[in-house]
Design a protein around this motif. Structure first.
Motif, PDB file in Angstrom:
ATOM      1  N   THR A  27       8.748  -2.060  -2.236  1.00 32.41           N
ATOM      2  CA  THR A  27       8.592  -1.661  -3.637  1.00 32.41           C
ATOM      3  C   THR A  27       7.521  -0.588  -3.777  1.00 32.41           C
ATOM      4  O   THR A  27       7.633   0.328  -4.597  1.00 32.41           O
ATOM      5  N   ALA A  28       6.485  -0.700  -2.942  1.00 31.97           N
ATOM      6  CA  ALA A  28       5.386   0.267  -3.003  1.00 31.97           C
ATOM      7  C   ALA A  28       5.854   1.682  -2.744  1.00 31.97           C
ATOM      8  O   ALA A  28       5.267   2.645  -3.252  1.00 31.97           O
ATOM      9  N   ASN A  29       6.906   1.839  -1.941  1.00 35.33           N
ATOM     10  CA  ASN A  29       7.371   3.181  -1.616  1.00 35.33           C
ATOM     11  C   ASN A  29       7.721   3.974  -2.872  1.00 35.33           C
ATOM     12  O   ASN A  29       7.451   5.174  -2.959  1.00 35.33           O
ATOM     13  N   PRO A 102       1.699  -1.250   4.797  1.00 33.28           N
ATOM     14  CA  PRO A 102       3.031  -0.702   4.547  1.00 33.28           C
ATOM     15  C   PRO A 102       3.740  -0.323   5.856  1.00 33.28           C
ATOM     16  O   PRO A 102       3.843   0.838   6.212  1.00 33.28           O
ATOM     17  N   SER A 103       4.221  -1.298   6.598  1.00 29.52           N
ATOM     18  CA  SER A 103       4.952  -1.016   7.828  1.00 29.52           C
ATOM     19  C   SER A 103       6.428  -0.799   7.505  1.00 29.52           C
ATOM     20  O   SER A 103       6.858  -0.963   6.369  1.00 29.52           O
ATOM     21  N   SER A 104       7.210  -0.458   8.522  1.00 32.72           N
ATOM     22  CA  SER A 104       8.612  -0.090   8.309  1.00 32.72           C
ATOM     23  C   SER A 104       9.539  -1.289   8.475  1.00 32.72           C
ATOM     24  O   SER A 104       9.663  -1.844   9.572  1.00 32.72           O
ATOM     25  N   ARG A 241      -0.826  -2.270  -3.780  1.00 33.73           N
ATOM     26  CA  ARG A 241      -2.259  -1.997  -3.936  1.00 33.73           C
ATOM     27  C   ARG A 241      -2.771  -1.098  -2.812  1.00 33.73           C
ATOM     28  O   ARG A 241      -3.537  -0.162  -3.049  1.00 33.73           O
ATOM     29  N   THR A 242      -2.336  -1.357  -1.583  1.00 29.48           N
ATOM     30  CA  THR A 242      -2.771  -0.522  -0.462  1.00 29.48           C
ATOM     31  C   THR A 242      -2.274   0.904  -0.616  1.00 29.48           C
ATOM     32  O   THR A 242      -3.023   1.872  -0.437  1.00 29.48           O
ATOM     33  N   VAL A 363      -3.207  -5.580  -9.447  1.00 28.89           N
ATOM     34  CA  VAL A 363      -2.688  -4.709  -8.397  1.00 28.89           C
ATOM     35  C   VAL A 363      -3.463  -3.404  -8.294  1.00 28.89           C
ATOM     36  O   VAL A 363      -3.528  -2.802  -7.219  1.00 28.89           O
ATOM     37  N   ASN A 364      -4.090  -2.959  -9.370  1.00 29.08           N
ATOM     38  CA  ASN A 364      -4.833  -1.703  -9.318  1.00 29.08           C
ATOM     39  C   ASN A 364      -6.275  -1.893  -8.884  1.00 29.08           C
ATOM     40  O   ASN A 364      -7.060  -0.944  -8.880  1.00 29.08           O
ATOM     41  N   GLY A 365      -6.655  -3.122  -8.537  1.00 27.63           N
ATOM     42  CA  GLY A 365      -7.943  -3.330  -7.910  1.00 27.63           C
ATOM     43  C   GLY A 365      -7.847  -2.942  -6.451  1.00 27.63           C
ATOM     44  O   GLY A 365      -6.779  -2.754  -5.903  1.00 27.63           O
ATOM     45  N   THR A 366      -8.955  -2.810  -5.792  1.00 31.19           N
ATOM     46  CA  THR A 366      -8.953  -2.471  -4.364  1.00 31.19           C
ATOM     47  C   THR A 366     -10.085  -3.182  -3.668  1.00 31.19           C
ATOM     48  O   THR A 366     -11.173  -3.304  -4.194  1.00 31.19           O
TER      49      THR A 366
END
Length: 429
Positions: A27-29, A102-104, A241-242, A363-366
Motif C-alpha cells: 500500500t505504501a508504494n 519496504p521489501s519486494s 510510515r517508513t 502513521v505520520n509519526g516517525t
C-alpha cells in the motif's frame, strides 16, 4: 471444466493469502507520499488505492504469463511445490512488514518459487534467461531510472515555480499527487495482482485442472484482484510510515514527481511483461525526489536497511521455499506440518506487531532518530542558498535575505530582541 483436489484447493487459498499480504505490504508504494504530505487522509487514501488495484488487475495478463509460463518449467511441477513457494513468500512479507521495511513481495514470491522448484526438480527446471532478463535486470535498473526521473522532475518543478509556492500552488500539487497516486495504484494492480494470477494458473496446470500454456481463467483474475484490493484497504501502516516519513521529508511537488515517475516505470514494465518490484521503483523515486530539492535530505541509514532487505529477499524466500518443499515431499503429513508452521508463524508475527501498534492515527509519526550528515547531505547543503525571508529586530533595521530561484517556500522570520533592563533612577543622598 476445472477439477480440484484437496491440495490444489489449499494452494489456491494460500496464494490468495499471499495476495492479501502483498496488498497491505505494498500500500505504501502508492499512498505513502500522498499521506505524508497531507494530500489525502489515510483511510481515504487506502480505499482509493484498493479500488484502483482491483481495476488494474483486469488490464493485462503479461506479467501473469511470465510467472506461469516463463520462469520455471511447467512440466513436472507438483501443486505441493507451489504451496512451498508461497510459504516462503508469505513469511518474508510478514517479517519485513513487522519491522517496517519496504521489501519486494514480487521477489519474495519468485524466490520462493525458484527455491521450491530447485528442491523438487533441480536447477534445470528454472529458466535462467527469463530470471535474468525479466527479473534481475529490471530489479537493478528500474529504481535507478525512476529515481533519476523523479530527481529531474523535482528540480524542474522547483526551477519553473520556485517563487510561486503559495497556497494555490500547494493545492495544485496536492491534486496532482492524488491523480498520480491513483495511477500508481492502477499500475500496481496491473503488475502485482498478476503475479498471484500467474502462480494460481501454474498450480492449476500442475494439478491437471487446465491445459499447459493456458491464460489465467476469469475467476482467477477476479479473486486475485479482490484479494490484493482487500489487503490494500487494510493498509500496511508500518511500511507507509517508513516510506512516507522515515526515508525523506517530501513536499507536495516532490510527491507528485515521485509518484508520476514511478507509475510511468511500472506501467511500461507491465506492458513488456517484466515482473517488476513496485517497491523498488517507488523507493527509488522517493529518494530521487528527496535529492531533487535543494536542501533535501535522504536518511541513508533507512535506505541502507532497505537495500539489505532487497538483496536478501530472493535468497531468503528461496531457502524457506526449498525447506518447505523438502518437508511436503514426505507426503500428506509433511504438507500438514508445513501448513501448521505457516499459520503458527503468521499468528506469532501478528502478536508481536501488537506490542507497538501503527495505524492511520499515528502513521505520520516517525521513530527515526536524527542521523549525522553524511557526504551526500553535506555536499547538497554546501550548494543550498539560504531561505528567502526578512529578519526584523526589535531594535534596528530589518535585514533582508535575497530570494532564491528554487527550493522550499519563502519563510518570513521575525526575531524580537529582549528588552533592555530598566535603569533605576539615581539615588538621592
Amino acid at each position: 471444466m476445472e477439477s480440484f483436489s484437496l491440495i490444489l484447493a489449499i494452494v489456491v487459498v494460500t496464494a490468495l493469502a499471499f495476495d492479501f499480504t502483498n496488498g497491505f505490504h505494498d500500500t505504501a508504494n502508492a499512498m505513502a507520499t500522498t499521506i505524508s504530505t497531507g494530500a489525502l487522509k489515510p483511510k481515504v487514501a487506502v480505499a482509493m488505492s484498493a479500488a484502483l488495484n482491483l481495476v488494474g488487475a483486469f488490464l493485462s495478463v503479461e506479467v501473469a504469463n511470465t510467472i506461469s509460463k516463463g520462469l520455471v518449467d511447467e512440466n513436472g511441477i507438483r501443486p505441493e511445490v507451489i504451496f512451498a513457494a508461497l510459504v516462503g513468500a508469505i513469511l518474508w512479507n510478514l517479517l519485513t512488514w513487522l519491522v517496517g521495511l519496504p521489501s519486494s513481495s514480487s521477489h519474495a514470491l519468485m524466490g520462493g518459487l525458484i527455491g521450491a522448484t530447485v528442491a523438487s526438480a533441480g536447477f534445470g527446471a528454472v529458466h535462467g534467461d527469463v530470471l535474468v532478463t525479466k527479473v534481475l535486470l529490471p530489479a537493478v535498473a528500474a529504481p535507478v531510472v525512476a529515481g533519476l526521473a523523479a530527481m529531474l522532475a523535482t528540480r524542474f518543478s522547483y526551477g519553473i515555480g520556485g517563487k510561486g509556492e503559495g497556497e494555490a500552488t500547494r493545492k495544485g500539487y496536492r491534486a496532482g499527487q492524488i491523480a498520480s497516486a491513483g495511477l500508481v495504484s492502477l499500475a500496481h494492480g496491473t503488475n502485482d495482482a498478476q503475479k498471484t494470477m500467474g502462480i494460481i494458473t501454474l498450480a492449476l496446470v500442475a494439478g491437471g485442472a487446465i491445459a499447459p500454456g493456458s491464460n489465467p481463467p476469469t475467476w482467477v483474475i477476479l479473486s486475485a484482484g479482490m484479494a490484493i484490493a482487500l489487503g490494500t484497504y487494510i493498509g500496511g501502516w508500518r511500511i507507509i510510515r517508513t516510506m512516507g516519513k522515515g526515508l525523506t521529508e517530501l513536499e507536495p511537488r516532490q510527491g507528485f514527481a515521485a509518484q508520476t515517475s514511478a507509475a510511468t516505470a511500472i506501467l511500461a514494465s507491465s506492458h513488456l511483461g517484466f515482473s517488476l518490484s513496485t517497491t523498488h521503483v517507488v523507493s527509488g523515486s522517493v529518494m530521487g525526489a528527496g535529492l531533487g530539492r535543494r536542501g533535501g535530505v535522504v536518511r541513508w541509514s533507512t535506505a541502507t536497511r532497505m537495500a539489505v532487505a532487497w538483496v536478501l529477499t530472493l535468497p531468503a524466500a528461496a531457502l524457506v521455499g526449498a525447506l518447505a518443499e523438502s518437508v511436503t515431499d514426505l507426503g500428506d503429513w509433511g504438507t500438514a506440518v508445513v501448513a501448521v508452521f505457516l499459520v503458527g508463524s503468521s499468528a506469532t508475527i501478528w502478536k508481536l506487531s501488537r506490542r507497538e501498534v501503527v495505524d492511520h492515527t499515528n502513521v505520520n509519526g516517525t521513530d527515526e532518530t536524527a542521523e549525522p550528515a553524511g557526504v551526500v547531505t553535506t555536499a547538497i547543503a554546501a550548494v543550498t542558498p539560504p531561505p528567502t525571508g526578512t529578519i526584523t529586530l526589535a531594535e534596528g533595521p530589518a535585514i533582508s535575505i535575497p530570494a532564491q530561484s528554487s527550493g522550499p517556500a519563502p519563510v518570513a522570520v521575525e526575531v524580537t530582541a529582549p528588552a533592555a533592563p530598566a535603569v533605576p533612577p539615581a539615588a538621592t543622598v
